[in-house]
Enzyme design. Structure first.
Site, PDB file in Angstrom:
ATOM      1  CG  PHE A   8      25.792  -1.792   7.791  1.00 18.86           C
ATOM      2  CD1 PHE A   8      25.857  -3.173   7.945  1.00 18.86           C
ATOM      3  CD2 PHE A   8      25.548  -1.266   6.527  1.00 18.86           C
ATOM      4  CE1 PHE A   8      25.687  -4.020   6.858  1.00 18.86           C
ATOM      5  CE2 PHE A   8      25.373  -2.107   5.434  1.00 18.86           C
ATOM      6  CZ  PHE A   8      25.435  -3.490   5.601  1.00 18.86           C
ATOM      7  CG  ASP A   9      25.559  -1.889  15.707  1.00 15.92           C
ATOM      8  OD1 ASP A   9      25.757  -0.809  16.287  1.00 15.92           O
ATOM      9  OD2 ASP A   9      25.906  -2.992  16.171  1.00 15.92           O
ATOM     10  CB  VAL A  10      30.062   0.335  14.341  1.00 17.60           C
ATOM     11  CG1 VAL A  10      31.561   0.046  14.393  1.00 17.60           C
ATOM     12  CG2 VAL A  10      29.769   1.379  13.289  1.00 17.60           C
ATOM     13  CB  THR A  13      27.148  -5.108  13.290  1.00 20.18           C
ATOM     14  OG1 THR A  13      26.161  -5.235  14.315  1.00 20.18           O
ATOM     15  CG2 THR A  13      26.484  -5.328  11.931  1.00 20.18           C
ATOM     16  CG  ASP A 181      25.434  -6.722  17.720  1.00 22.74           C
ATOM     17  OD1 ASP A 181      25.757  -7.116  18.857  1.00 22.74           O
ATOM     18  OD2 ASP A 181      25.505  -5.529  17.366  1.00 22.74           O
TER      19      ASP A 181
END
Length: 230
Positions: A8-10, A13, A181
């Site tokens: 996961f990107d942070v 997102t 994103d």
């Protein structure tokens, strides 16, 4: 379960970076007795994004970005300031920004309970990302956290993904999914490294680039149904 590891990107997102940026910029301008107008905020936002894109491409070093962005901003405004000191002040406020994207906590809780292994794959500063994820009560959902500052490589480079993957137990490309994103960072980097990708696009942006995600969602909880279907 086709996919077992989820990267996961942070920013934008899981955590609302736009809100954190606005709050930190507002605090910086108040502390330094400057007026933050909508035009200045827009100029900073666009300039900062351009600098991070240059970083993604390898045209700008991360420390140079951090050391110079505020001196460049105020130079544009006709004033010379200590950009490094302004960055420290801004970073202190940014570290406190932890507003979640809607459904972020529910998504991570659901995925963790379902047996997925969750990891962070983020461009940024390690201390900042960890502090924000901790304050948002999200950090415990993750098995590990990979940040460009600490890996000494940035998305979308192959080095970022290779160094992160080297730390993943029993890693296989075919069972790993990158979620984020940014087309130019998350999706381009994941795809170039042989990973399937999910583009989180809550604003229904048209994709006019040649970068094609494997999947696309506009609400985070859509990922749960997507994972069940594949």
């Amino acid at each position: 379960m086709h996919y077992t590891m989820l990267l996961f990107d942070v920013d934008d997102t899981l955590l609302d970076f736009q809100a954190s940026e606005y709050d930190a910029l507002t605090q910086l301008f108040a502390d330094t007795q400057h007026e933050l107008t909508p035009a200045i905020r827009a100029y900073y936002h666009d300039m900062n994004q351009d600098m991070w894109r240059a970083y993604e491409k390898g045209d700008l070093k991360r420390q140079d970005l951090l050391d110079t962005r505020f001196s460049k901003l105020f130079d544009h405004l006709g004033e010379q300031v200590d950009g490094i000191q302004y960055e420290k002040m801004y970073r202190h406020s940014l570290d406190e920004g932890h507003k979640q994207i809607p459904e972020a906590a529910a998504l991570l809780k659901t995925l963790k309970a379902a047996g997925y292994h969750l990891y962070v794959a983020s461009n940024g500063v390690g201390h900042t990302q960890r502090q924000r994820l901790t304050a948002a009560h999200l950090i415990d959902y993750f098995d590990d956290i990979f940040v460009s500052e600490e890996l000494q490589a940035q998305k979308p480079t192959a080095e970022f993904f290779e160094r992160a993957e080297a730390k993943l137990p029993n890693f296989e490309k075919t069972t790993t999914l990158m979620i984020g994103d940014s087309l130019t960072s998350d999706i381009k980097g994941g795809d170039a490294n042989g990973l399937d990708t999910v583009w989180y696009d809550p604003h229904f942006q048209p994709n006019r680039s040649a970068i094609l995600p494997t999947y696309q969602i506009d609400h985070l909880m859509e990922l749960v149904a997507l994972l069940k279907a594949v």
